[in-house]
Write an enzyme that holds these catalytic residues in place. Structure first.
Site: not given
Ligand code: NDP
Length: 340
Positions: A12, A164, A188, A160, A86
């Protein structure tokens, strides 16, 4: 800590920064990816930023899916701590909220139960301010802190935000029943800042969309912004400071209207075309009758949600990176990696 730290969702946008920070601090890491095909790409990106090859002795990968029981406990065996990041972060909200809620909640339970079974005694979970700020209100300006909780039954709440909230609640319930897990959550706000490579996730979509210049006008919506480098730093600081056990910690720097974000981008890229005119609220409401993604921003029109970020600042020992810098860094990385 000599045992590896386990990080879920290692592919991610935020997780890569967390991995990079932990590698810089000498940790050994194990990351989960949905598909091992992604693993070498993540390793190569981290090696580039570290300026040295990251071998399997410092970072190895396991394949895990939030939606499947397979492999979780074995994957975490021998690890000293868990950072559970994740969770599905969609570009557009699905019709069926369960598409997000099920993997978010069940994935959290799988991660925490596997941590327990494999003897892990420290957990940092990535939640969101969506689990704090989702309640319906008519107030134009609201002030919230870590004591506030979104009610997942709030009408009009995005799938979403529900996912969360429900996932974080589930984590605290497990931690209450099993205090040996020693849980901290990082919550965040909207994350900008630089992407380490061309995989920018859903988070930089707003900046990318404004830079594409295709939108005719700018709705009156605001974002509480944080830089991804600070989000990563807070995860690491929380992991290393046992005084944060039992706490939620908001990661947020400051509020910006979308028009302010566009102004920062326009100043940084004066030769690009950006949307210029404010979109009247009535027009957004009208368009939202037919446009599902817009429907979720209608309750946010003209509304400012402010967060108390004192706890995060105290943990970092400094101020958060200013939101304008986070916007500029996001844009620069989109340009650098050829997204724009
Ligand atoms: P990304 O989409 O870049 O990362 C999400 C990660 O979760 C990816 O590695 C994705 O894998 C993995 N994932 C999603 N679904 C599954 C699944 N079914 N099984 C296994 N892995 C899964 O998002 P962010 O980096 O932005 O978010 C990371 C965390 O931060 C999350 O929990 C998000 O809710 C939280 N967050 C993000 C914010 C933002 O503004 N970005 C704000 C507040 C919280 P794959 O690469 O294979 O899709």
């Amino acid at each position: 800590m000599s045992d590896p730290v386990f990080v879920t969702g290692a592919s991610g946008f935020i997780a890569r920064h967390v991995l990079l920070d932990l590698l810089r601090r000498g940790y050994r890491l194990r990351g989960s990816v949905r598909s091992l095909d992604r693993a070498e790409h993540v390793r190569a990106s981290l090696s580039r930023h570290l300026g040295e090859e990251v071998g399997a002795d410092r970072l190895d990968f396991r394949q895990l899916d939030l939606g499947s029981d397979a492999g979780w406990t074995q994957a975490m065996e021998g690890c000293g701590a868990l950072i559970h990041m994740a969770s599905p972060v969609p570009l557009a909200q699905p019709e069926d909220a369960e598409e997000l809620i099920r993997p978010a909640r069940e994935g959290t339970l799988r991660a925490l139960n596997a941590a327990r079974s494999s003897g892990i005694r420290r957990v940092v979970l990535t939640s969101s301010v969506a689990a704090i700020s989702g309640n319906a209100t008519k107030a134009r300006e609201i002030h919230l802190d870590e004591g506030d909780w979104t009610d997942p039954a709030t009408p009009g709440l995005t799938p979403y935000a529900r996912s969360k909230t429900i996932a974080e609640r589930a984590a605290w319930e497990v931690a209450e029943a099993h205090p040996e897990l020693r849980l901290t959550t990082i919550n965040p706000s909207f994350v900008f800042g630089p992407a380490l490579d061309e995989d920018t996730g859903a988070s930089l979509e707003v900046v990318e969309r404004m830079m594409r210049g295709g939108d005719p006008a700018i709705p009156r919506v605001s974002f509480f912004v944080v830089d991804v480098r600070d989000v990563a730093a807070l995860h690491v600081a929380a992991l290393e400071d046992d005084r944060t056990v039992g706490q939620r910690i908001i990661a947020g720097s400051g509020q910006m209207w979308l028009r302010d974000i566009v102004a920062v981008l326009q100043a940084a890229y004066p030769h690009r075309r950006f949307p210029r005119w404010p979109a009247p609220d009535w027009l957004v409401r009208l368009l939202a009758l037919k446009d599902r993604p817009l429907r979720f921003i209608v309750p946010q029109l003209g509304r400012k949600t402010l967060f108390d970020t004192g706890r995060g600042r105290a943990l970092l020992g400094r101020d958060f990176i200013p939101p304008e810098d986070a916007v500029r860094a996001a844009a620069a990385s989109l340009v650098e990696h050829g997204r724009i």
